[in-house]
Design a protein around this motif. Sequence first.
Motif, short mmCIF file in Angstrom:
data_model
loop_
_atom_site.label_atom_id
_atom_site.label_comp_id
_atom_site.label_asym_id
_atom_site.label_seq_id
_atom_site.Cartn_x
_atom_site.Cartn_y
_atom_site.Cartn_z
N PHE A 118 0.79 -1.22 0.00
CA PHE A 118 0.00 0.00 0.00
C PHE A 118 0.83 1.29 0.00
O PHE A 118 0.51 2.22 -0.75
CB PHE A 118 -0.99 0.00 1.17
N PRO A 119 1.89 1.41 0.79
CA PRO A 119 2.70 2.64 0.70
C PRO A 119 3.30 2.83 -0.69
O PRO A 119 3.37 3.96 -1.19
CB PRO A 119 3.78 2.43 1.77
N ARG A 120 3.74 1.76 -1.31
CA ARG A 120 4.28 1.85 -2.67
C ARG A 120 3.18 2.23 -3.67
O ARG A 120 3.41 2.99 -4.62
CB ARG A 120 4.93 0.52 -3.07
N TYR A 121 2.00 1.69 -3.47
CA TYR A 121 0.85 1.99 -4.32
C TYR A 121 0.54 3.49 -4.28
O TYR A 121 0.35 4.14 -5.32
CB TYR A 121 -0.33 1.18 -3.81
N LEU A 122 0.50 4.06 -3.07
CA LEU A 122 0.24 5.49 -2.94
C LEU A 122 1.35 6.32 -3.55
O LEU A 122 1.09 7.38 -4.14
CB LEU A 122 0.06 5.85 -1.47
N ALA A 123 2.58 5.87 -3.43
CA ALA A 123 3.71 6.60 -4.00
C ALA A 123 3.62 6.65 -5.53
O ALA A 123 3.89 7.69 -6.15
CB ALA A 123 5.02 5.96 -3.57
N VAL A 124 3.22 5.54 -6.14
CA VAL A 124 3.05 5.50 -7.60
C VAL A 124 1.97 6.47 -8.04
O VAL A 124 2.10 7.19 -9.04
CB VAL A 124 2.71 4.07 -8.07
N LEU A 125 0.88 6.52 -7.29
CA LEU A 125 -0.28 7.33 -7.69
C LEU A 125 -0.18 8.80 -7.28
O LEU A 125 -1.02 9.60 -7.68
CB LEU A 125 -1.56 6.74 -7.08
N GLU A 126 0.85 9.14 -6.52
CA GLU A 126 0.93 10.49 -5.97
C GLU A 126 0.90 11.56 -7.05
O GLU A 126 0.19 12.57 -6.94
CB GLU A 126 2.19 10.64 -5.12
N LYS A 127 1.61 11.36 -8.13
CA LYS A 127 1.66 12.40 -9.17
C LYS A 127 0.37 12.46 -10.00
O LYS A 127 0.16 13.41 -10.75
CB LYS A 127 2.87 12.21 -10.07
#
Length: 236
Positions: A118-127
């Motif tokens: 989940f933290p990686r998922y949010l990082a990908v979608l941040e932009k």
Amino acid sequence: MEKLFGKTSVKESGGEHWMSVSDLMAGLMMVFLFISVALMRDAMIERDKIKEVAETYQQTQQAIYLALLEEFSKDLDTWGAEIDRDTLSVNFTAPEVLFANGKAILTDQFQTILIDFFPRYLAVLEKYQPIIQEIKIEGHTSSRWNTGSSDYEAYFNNMRLSQSRTRAVLGYVMALEPVKNKHYDWVKGNVAAVGYSSSKLTYDKQGIEDEQRSRRVSFRVITNAEQQILKILGAE
């Protein structure tokens, strides 16, 4: 009849000039033609704007899909997961990894996966946050329930189960330290937990329900394409 419709007189300084009905009609036709051309031009401009939004939407969908695939491609098999290009869903399809049968308590293995995912998922979608309307954590079940249950009873029992499971997932990922420290407010405002019961079953090539793949948890990105269309068309 000629006195009523045949001729129209227009007085000028040098006398009278007579305009026939055919000349008058020709003039009106030219006016209507100009109006039609103007309306057609406006329609073509609107069509081009919508086409531009549709193309941008497709490009954005593709970009999000490729970004997710690049980040998680090496983990999918280990997790029993897949990424759906069309729905932008990360689907966890190994039910024995997710929850105990008929329960809404996350297994230790699924907790470990979520800590990584989940933290990686949010990082990908941040932009992509400006164009993301919502992320849905979706809970899906098979149509099966206890023997002897009616279809109605099975559906609503599975509804309660799928809703409980997605709430458990959302509660767990929001409590993760990387999420609390950086993404908590955004997740609170943009991530929803939704239980679909058995309304979105998965079928095999023979059209038979695939019970195992039907029992899944999905993280689905929903973009604000409709809002973008209204914005470009000047409706907002």
